[in-house]
Structure formats: structure tokens, C-alpha cells
Design a protein around this motif. Structure first.
Motif, PDB file in Angstrom:
ATOM      1  N   GLY A 383     -15.086  45.087  -2.146  1.00 55.52           N
ATOM      2  CA  GLY A 383     -14.082  44.857  -3.183  1.00 55.52           C
ATOM      3  C   GLY A 383     -12.688  44.695  -2.591  1.00 55.52           C
ATOM      4  O   GLY A 383     -11.917  43.823  -3.020  1.00 55.52           O
ATOM      5  N   LEU A 384     -12.360  45.514  -1.590  1.00 56.29           N
ATOM      6  CA  LEU A 384     -11.059  45.407  -0.938  1.00 56.29           C
ATOM      7  C   LEU A 384     -10.943  44.083  -0.191  1.00 56.29           C
ATOM      8  O   LEU A 384      -9.877  43.449  -0.197  1.00 56.29           O
ATOM      9  CB  LEU A 384     -10.871  46.575   0.032  1.00 56.29           C
ATOM     10  N   ALA A 385     -12.050  43.650   0.417  1.00 56.35           N
ATOM     11  CA  ALA A 385     -12.035  42.378   1.144  1.00 56.35           C
ATOM     12  C   ALA A 385     -11.790  41.207   0.186  1.00 56.35           C
ATOM     13  O   ALA A 385     -11.005  40.302   0.480  1.00 56.35           O
ATOM     14  CB  ALA A 385     -13.351  42.189   1.893  1.00 56.35           C
ATOM     15  N   ILE A 386     -12.461  41.226  -0.965  1.00 57.12           N
ATOM     16  CA  ILE A 386     -12.277  40.144  -1.942  1.00 57.12           C
ATOM     17  C   ILE A 386     -10.849  40.134  -2.476  1.00 57.12           C
ATOM     18  O   ILE A 386     -10.222  39.072  -2.619  1.00 57.12           O
ATOM     19  CB  ILE A 386     -13.292  40.291  -3.092  1.00 57.12           C
ATOM     20  N   PHE A 387     -10.300  41.315  -2.757  1.00 55.24           N
ATOM     21  CA  PHE A 387      -8.925  41.395  -3.236  1.00 55.24           C
ATOM     22  C   PHE A 387      -7.947  40.846  -2.192  1.00 55.24           C
ATOM     23  O   PHE A 387      -7.007  40.111  -2.529  1.00 55.24           O
ATOM     24  CB  PHE A 387      -8.576  42.844  -3.560  1.00 55.24           C
ATOM     25  N   SER A 388      -8.190  41.173  -0.928  1.00 50.55           N
ATOM     26  CA  SER A 388      -7.297  40.685   0.129  1.00 50.55           C
ATOM     27  C   SER A 388      -7.417  39.168   0.293  1.00 50.55           C
ATOM     28  O   SER A 388      -6.418  38.494   0.593  1.00 50.55           O
ATOM     29  CB  SER A 388      -7.612  41.382   1.452  1.00 50.55           C
ATOM     30  N   LEU A 389      -8.617  38.616   0.077  1.00 52.23           N
ATOM     31  CA  LEU A 389      -8.783  37.161   0.168  1.00 52.23           C
ATOM     32  C   LEU A 389      -8.052  36.454  -0.971  1.00 52.23           C
ATOM     33  O   LEU A 389      -7.506  35.357  -0.781  1.00 52.23           O
ATOM     34  CB  LEU A 389     -10.267  36.797   0.145  1.00 52.23           C
ATOM     35  N   ILE A 390      -8.032  37.066  -2.143  1.00 53.72           N
ATOM     36  CA  ILE A 390      -7.274  36.495  -3.261  1.00 53.72           C
ATOM     37  C   ILE A 390      -5.780  36.469  -2.925  1.00 53.72           C
ATOM     38  O   ILE A 390      -5.085  35.465  -3.144  1.00 53.72           O
ATOM     39  CB  ILE A 390      -7.536  37.301  -4.547  1.00 53.72           C
ATOM     40  N   LEU A 391      -5.286  37.585  -2.380  1.00 53.41           N
ATOM     41  CA  LEU A 391      -3.881  37.625  -1.953  1.00 53.41           C
ATOM     42  C   LEU A 391      -3.599  36.584  -0.867  1.00 53.41           C
ATOM     43  O   LEU A 391      -2.539  35.943  -0.863  1.00 53.41           O
ATOM     44  CB  LEU A 391      -3.531  39.012  -1.425  1.00 53.41           C
ATOM     45  N   LEU A 392      -4.557  36.419   0.023  1.00 57.51           N
ATOM     46  CA  LEU A 392      -4.382  35.480   1.125  1.00 57.51           C
ATOM     47  C   LEU A 392      -4.232  34.048   0.621  1.00 57.51           C
ATOM     48  O   LEU A 392      -3.350  33.299   1.075  1.00 57.51           O
ATOM     49  CB  LEU A 392      -5.571  35.580   2.080  1.00 57.51           C
ATOM     50  N   GLY A 393      -5.088  33.645  -0.326  1.00 57.00           N
ATOM     51  CA  GLY A 393      -4.991  32.293  -0.883  1.00 57.00           C
ATOM     52  C   GLY A 393      -3.683  32.053  -1.603  1.00 57.00           C
ATOM     53  O   GLY A 393      -3.033  31.017  -1.417  1.00 57.00           O
ATOM     54  N   CYS A 394      -3.259  33.025  -2.403  1.00 51.33           N
ATOM     55  CA  CYS A 394      -1.988  32.887  -3.132  1.00 51.33           C
ATOM     56  C   CYS A 394      -0.800  32.901  -2.171  1.00 51.33           C
ATOM     57  O   CYS A 394       0.152  32.117  -2.339  1.00 51.33           O
ATOM     58  CB  CYS A 394      -1.844  34.009  -4.148  1.00 51.33           C
ATOM     59  N   GLY A 395      -0.835  33.761  -1.169  1.00 53.91           N
ATOM     60  CA  GLY A 395       0.277  33.862  -0.230  1.00 53.91           C
ATOM     61  C   GLY A 395       0.437  32.621   0.619  1.00 53.91           C
ATOM     62  O   GLY A 395       1.567  32.160   0.861  1.00 53.91           O
ATOM     63  N   ASN A 396      -0.663  32.049   1.082  1.00 54.19           N
ATOM     64  CA  ASN A 396      -0.568  30.851   1.909  1.00 54.19           C
ATOM     65  C   ASN A 396      -0.057  29.658   1.119  1.00 54.19           C
ATOM     66  O   ASN A 396       0.621  28.787   1.664  1.00 54.19           O
ATOM     67  CB  ASN A 396      -1.922  30.532   2.539  1.00 54.19           C
ATOM     68  N   GLY A 397      -0.378  29.599  -0.169  1.00 53.63           N
ATOM     69  CA  GLY A 397       0.182  28.539  -1.005  1.00 53.63           C
ATOM     70  C   GLY A 397       1.694  28.627  -1.069  1.00 53.63           C
ATOM     71  O   GLY A 397       2.399  27.609  -1.029  1.00 53.63           O
ATOM     72  N   ALA A 398       2.217  29.868  -1.145  1.00 56.12           N
ATOM     73  CA  ALA A 398       3.667  30.070  -1.193  1.00 56.12           C
ATOM     74  C   ALA A 398       4.330  29.755   0.137  1.00 56.12           C
ATOM     75  O   ALA A 398       5.547  29.547   0.191  1.00 56.12           O
ATOM     76  CB  ALA A 398       3.974  31.514  -1.593  1.00 56.12           C
ATOM     77  N   ILE A 399       3.561  29.708   1.219  1.00 60.11           N
ATOM     78  CA  ILE A 399       4.110  29.330   2.514  1.00 60.11           C
ATOM     79  C   ILE A 399       4.108  27.815   2.701  1.00 60.11           C
ATOM     80  O   ILE A 399       5.108  27.209   3.083  1.00 60.11           O
ATOM     81  CB  ILE A 399       3.313  29.993   3.657  1.00 60.11           C
ATOM     82  N   ILE A 400       2.983  27.191   2.417  1.00 59.55           N
ATOM     83  CA  ILE A 400       2.788  25.786   2.786  1.00 59.55           C
ATOM     84  C   ILE A 400       3.537  24.827   1.864  1.00 59.55           C
ATOM     85  O   ILE A 400       4.167  23.867   2.335  1.00 59.55           O
ATOM     86  CB  ILE A 400       1.281  25.461   2.816  1.00 59.55           C
ATOM     87  N   ILE A 401       3.501  25.050   0.559  1.00 57.65           N
ATOM     88  CA  ILE A 401       4.077  24.078  -0.378  1.00 57.65           C
ATOM     89  C   ILE A 401       5.599  23.997  -0.285  1.00 57.65           C
ATOM     90  O   ILE A 401       6.161  22.899  -0.174  1.00 57.65           O
ATOM     91  CB  ILE A 401       3.635  24.407  -1.817  1.00 57.65           C
ATOM     92  N   PRO A 402       6.356  25.106  -0.313  1.00 55.97           N
ATOM     93  CA  PRO A 402       7.824  24.995  -0.296  1.00 55.97           C
ATOM     94  C   PRO A 402       8.403  24.478   1.017  1.00 55.97           C
ATOM     95  O   PRO A 402       9.572  24.090   1.059  1.00 55.97           O
ATOM     96  CB  PRO A 402       8.290  26.437  -0.550  1.00 55.97           C
ATOM     97  N   VAL A 403       7.610  24.492   2.090  1.00 54.09           N
ATOM     98  CA  VAL A 403       8.115  24.029   3.380  1.00 54.09           C
ATOM     99  C   VAL A 403       8.606  22.584   3.301  1.00 54.09           C
ATOM    100  O   VAL A 403       9.578  22.200   3.956  1.00 54.09           O
ATOM    101  CB  VAL A 403       7.012  24.179   4.455  1.00 54.09           C
ATOM    102  N   VAL A 404       7.960  21.786   2.468  1.00 52.16           N
ATOM    103  CA  VAL A 404       8.309  20.367   2.372  1.00 52.16           C
ATOM    104  C   VAL A 404       9.778  20.191   2.007  1.00 52.16           C
ATOM    105  O   VAL A 404      10.517  19.435   2.652  1.00 52.16           O
ATOM    106  CB  VAL A 404       7.414  19.669   1.328  1.00 52.16           C
ATOM    107  N   LYS A 405      10.210  20.891   0.993  1.00 50.91           N
ATOM    108  CA  LYS A 405      11.587  20.732   0.542  1.00 50.91           C
ATOM    109  C   LYS A 405      12.573  21.262   1.573  1.00 50.91           C
ATOM    110  O   LYS A 405      13.644  20.681   1.790  1.00 50.91           O
ATOM    111  CB  LYS A 405      11.778  21.458  -0.791  1.00 50.91           C
ATOM    112  N   CYS A 406      12.219  22.358   2.219  1.00 48.87           N
ATOM    113  CA  CYS A 406      13.093  22.904   3.257  1.00 48.87           C
ATOM    114  C   CYS A 406      13.223  21.941   4.433  1.00 48.87           C
ATOM    115  O   CYS A 406      14.291  21.849   5.056  1.00 48.87           O
ATOM    116  CB  CYS A 406      12.552  24.249   3.736  1.00 48.87           C
TER     117      CYS A 406
END
Length: 528
Positions: A383-406
Motif C-alpha cells: 500500500g505504501l509503495a502504491i501511494f508513493s508511485l501515485i505521488l511520483l507520477g503527479c510530482g514528475n508531471g509538475a517537473i516536466i510540463i512547466p519547464v517548457v515555459k521557463c
């Protein structure tokens, strides 16, 4: 030539070029191509008719501006709908083609005498070649032509995929190993051309919604990577080693042919245009360097997960299908969250805060995934692993997408002008940085994991993300207190280097005056 693509070439200018231009009179004003304009008389008339349609529709500049501000697929012209649909479909098809060999290739390769290390290199060499080739394509995208690079990249990658399906026929040993490396490397060169041109076309066709459109493309990229292993395993069970590659490669080749006859990009080949610089010259911007480090930390995580997550989940005694769903959860959360991050970046000016939040989120998710030895009160749990994978997917989206504008902000602060040339340079840098992370992830991460443990390897990865988090905070502090930027990150799209010099003359009660053609209508000033 699709007529719907001609209207966005209208770029405003306040210069007086009346004496050097040939005017076309209309009931609504006069269109004058400036000196050196590539427009012919028929194209000027097309612009005239589209301009008249806009005026007759009764739309004001403010209303049009609101239309630009609120991105909607159904509100786009037919040409732009076609462009966006082709980009999305091509991203899905290409990523499916590149990722479908994961479920069955390792077992087949071992039977052909390939070692585990060599199998890993077959996967990572693809990322390495994309990393090397993307800046080269980006440097010369104006000379090559974004449309040509996009179509040729698809055709080359699809053709290599078809040939890859025939490798099971060759003798085991060195012949098989060499052939797979060569075909995978050439496929990567096609991918570099396709990926770089894809972003260039998106940025050029949708200059005021770059982050939103890039996020949409990333959704379809995620879908392709999710479908690849599933479709590859199904086709392999159905028809053996060759069928997955024959099917996906043929579809990609067919799509390149369809794209050749349907995709029309105005001013794609501006061979006479003076280049502004190179991809390396962009690294003179501290903002771009900081964003590159952050981007590598995020994609490093993706690459490391591909090589190690299944091994970590094996301790929970779950089936292969459940393991596949865990992999899919990361890609699914990344794809679903990408449009939101694109909207927040483009419309709410939150690009840099998203990078900071994303880096910290990925750091926390990796500490929980191990769990890290730094958190001795936690124990490994599914359960902890699945929760961390959910955070990982959401967090990486916040890294990759805004980089374009910067990236665009940093380039404009260096004095780069908007245009296809800049789009190509930034696209090459973006694609190269993305694949550098996915190359280093399985290479370094697997070595650390073999030398220590999975828990310490994820902790090291978390430390990399935390370093990028601190780097972002430090840069923001220095920018706020030491660096002074006025309006250099608020571009005027009329300054695009590839724009013909066109002026729309209108008459008022005091006589004829010149004003920028739809300068406020088509190209609102973007604030970051």
C-alpha cells in the motif's frame, strides 16, 4: 497549402514600410507585404479574405483575445485541429512502437546468447542516441524543416521497427547482438528527429498556448508508453516475435505518409533566415541550467523505475499483471495531471512554483517507496509503495510540463527572438535533457542498487531531487534580490524571426493610419 494556416503569419509591426510595399485594397483596409516578404499576390488575397471574415464576424480584439486565452480544441481552425490531431496520434503511435518490446525481448535475447548487461544496453542506447542527436536536429531545424524532420523521423523509426522484427531469423551470438544495436540506434535517430520537430511544430502552431499544448502531447505520450508493453505482449502471444514490430512499424510508416499529404506548416523552410545561436548558447542562461538539472532529476527517476521497480515489487508476491498495473499507475497519473499543470503554467503563471513543488513531491515519494533507511519507523508495504508511485507520477508531471515555459523565459532574457529557429533550439535541448535523465537512471541507478540495495538507491535518487529543490529555491532568491528583470520575459509575438513584415492599413475619420495586423487579436503578450 492549408488556408487555415496562413492567418497566424500575420505579425504586427510599427515600422513604416509603405513606400517599399505593394498594397492590396479591401473594404476593410489595405494589406501591405513588407520588404522581403515571401508572400505572393494570391497569398496576400487569402490573408485579405480571412481578415475580412474576421471583421464581418463582428469580433472585437478583446473577444479574440479571450478566445486565445481559453484554449479549446473545438474553437481551433480546421488546419490547427488537423495539426494537433496528427501530433497527438504520432506521439501515441511512436511511443507505443518504442516501448512494446519490454515484455518479451529480454527472454528472446537471452535465448539468442545476449547477456543481461547487453540487454540493458539495448534499451539505454536508444536514450543515449536521442540525447546526442536531438540538439543537432534542434540546431538545424530551420534548415532541415520541422515538417520534413517530423515525417522523416516517423518513417525512419517505423522502418527500423519492421526490420527489428526480422532479427529473430538471424544466427544467435554476435550477429544478433550487433544487428539489434544498429537497428535500435537508427530508430533512436528517427525518434530524435520526430520528437524535436513535434515540439517545434506545436510551439510554432500554438505560440500562445505552448505549455497547454505540450501537456496535451505528453498525455498522448504517456498513453503510448502505457499501451506499448500491453500491446506488445498481446501481439507476441498472438503471432510471435515479429508481429509486434511489423504491426507498429507499419502503422508508423503509414502515419508518416498520411502526415505528408495532410500536414501543412507555413514558413517551415526559411533557409535564408539567420540563425540566432546554438543549443549550447542557451546554457548561458542560469534559469535554463537550473531547469535542466531539475528535468534530469525527474526523468532519471522514470528511467530508474523501469529497470528496478519490478524487482522491488517481487517481494510482495504479486502477479505480473498487478506489477504491470503498478507501472501503469505512474504513467497514468503523469498523463492525467499534465493538462492541469499546463493550464496552471500558461494561465496562472505558476511555472516556477510548480517546479519547486514537483521536486519536493518526487523526493518524498522516493523516500517512501524504499522506504529509505533514513526513515527506520517505516517498513516495506504494498500500500505504501502504491501511494508513493501515485505521488511520483503527479510530482514528475509538475517537473516536466512547466519547464517548457521557463526555457522560453531564459532564452528571451539572453536576447533570443521568438520564431521557428528558437522553437527548434529549445525543442532540441528539451528532448536531449529528457533522454539524458532516462539514460542515466537505469545506468547509474542499477549500478548503485547492485552495489548496495534498492532502499539506498531510491534514497540517492531522492537526494538528487532534493538537491534540485534547493537549487530552485536558491535561484529564486538570487533572482529576486540580485538579478533585475523588467519585461524581457514578456515577449511580443510580432518579433518572431520567421515572420514576414505585413502591415494592415485601416482608415479612420482622420485619414489612413497603419497599425499592427491583429497584433492584439492573435498574439497576446504572455506573462510568466
Amino acid at each position: 497549402m492549408v488556408s487555415g494556416e496562413k492567418l497566424p503569419i500575420l505579425r504586427g509591426t510599427s515600422q513604416n514600410n509603405n513606400s517599399d510595399s505593394v498594397t492590396k485594397k479591401t473594404n476593410h483596409g489595405t494589406i501591405s507585404p513588407g520588404p522581403g516578404s515571401p508572400l505572393g499576390s494570391n497569398e496576400c488575397l487569402d490573408v485579405k479574405s480571412q481578415t475580412a471574415d474576421r471583421v464581418e464576424a463582428g469580433g472585437t480584439g478583446q473577444q479574440e483575445n479571450e478566445g486565445v486565452r481559453n484554449f479549446s480544441f473545438f474553437g481551433l481552425s480546421s488546419a490547427k485541429k488537423c495539426t494537433l490531431a496528427l501530433l497527438c496520434l504520432a506521439n501515441t503511435a511512436a511511443c507505443t512502437c518504442f516501448s512494446l518490446l519490454a515484455p518479451f525481448f529480454p527472454a528472446e535475447a537471452i535465448a539468442k546468447g545476449m547477456s543481461q548487461t547487453a540487454i540493458g544496453l539495448v534499451f539505454s542506447c536508444y536514450e543515449l542516441w536521442v540525447f546526442i542527436a536531438s540538439p543537432i536536429v534542434g540546431n538545424y531545424i530551420v534548415r532541415i524543416g520541422a515538417r520534413f524532420a517530423f515525417i522523416a523521423g516517423q518513417f525512419l523509426a517505423g522502418g527500423c521497427s519492421i526490420l527489428f522484427g526480422t532479427t529473430y531469423m538471424v544466427a544467435a551470438g554476435d550477429t544478433f547482438i550487433t544487428l539489434t544495436f544498429v537497428l535500435r540506434s537508427v530508430m533512436a535517430l528517427g525518434a530524435a528527429g520526430f520528437s524535436t520537430a513535434s515540439f517545434s511544430l506545436a510551439a510554432y502552431s500554438f505560440p500562445d498556448q505552448v505549455s497547454v499544448v505540450y501537456a496535451v502531447l505528453e498525455v498522448f505520450t504517456g498513453v503510448g508508453y502505457m499501451l506499448g508493453p500491453v500491446l506488445g505482449g498481446f501481439l507476441y502471444d498472438l503471432g510471435g516475435f515479429g508481429l509486434p514490430f511489423y504491426s507498429s512499424g507499419s502503422f508508423l510508416v503509414l502515419l508518416s505518409i498520411i502526415t505528408y499529404f495532410t500536414l501543412s506548416v507555413r514558413n517551415d523552410n526559411l533557409r535564408a533566415q539567420k540563425r540566432q545561436g546554438s543549443v549550447l548558447s542557451l546554457l548561458a542562461s542560469p534559469l535554463i541550467v537550473v531547469c535542466c538539472v531539475t528535468l534530469v532529476s525527474g526523468t532519471y527517476t522514470f528511467g530508474f523505475m523501469d529497470a528496478s521497480l519490478a524487482i522491488h515489487l517481487h517481494q510482495f508476491h504479486i502477479s505480473a499483471s498487478v506489477t504491470g498495473l503498478c507501472f501503469m499507475s505512474v504513467a497514468a497519473l503523469y498523463s492525467l495531471s499534465s493538462p492541469l499543470y499546463g493550464w496552471l503554467s500558461d494561465k496562472k503563471n505558476l511555472s516556477f512554483p510548480l517546479l519547486i513543488i514537483g521536486s519536493l513531491t518526487v523526493c518524498v515519494s522516493l523516500l517512501l517507496l524504499g522506504p529509505s533507511p533514513l526513515l527506520p519507523f517505516l517498513s516495506a508495504d504494498l500500500g505504501l509503495a502504491i501511494f508513493s508511485l501515485i505521488l511520483l507520477g503527479c510530482g514528475n508531471g509538475a517537473i516536466i510540463i512547466p519547464v517548457v515555459k521557463c526555457f522560453y523565459i531564459g532564452a528571451r532574457r539572453l536576447g533570443f527572438k521568438d520564431g521557428l529557429d528558437l522553437d527548434g533550439l529549445l525543442s532540441g535541448l528539451l528532448t536531449s535533457t529528457l533522454h539524458l535523465g532516462t539514460f542515466l537512471g537505469p545506468t547509474i541507478g542499477s549500478s548503485v542498487m547492485e552495489a548496495t540495495s534498492y532502499e539506498w538507491s531510491t534514497t540517492l535518487n531522492a537526494g538528487f531531487c532534493f538537491f534540485s529543490f534547493l537549487l530552485l529555491i536558491a535561484y529564486k532568491a538570487v533572482e529576486r534580490w540580485c538579478l533585475k528583470y523588467d519585461d524581457d520575459d514578456k515577449p511580443s509575438r510580432s518579433s518572431r524571426a520567421d515572420s514576414p513584415n505585413i502591415v494592415l492599413h485601416t482608415s479612420d475619420t482622420n485619414g489612413s493610419v497603419a497599425r499592427p495586423a491583429h497584433d492584439t487579436v492573435l498574439h497576446e503578450e504572455r506573462e510568466f
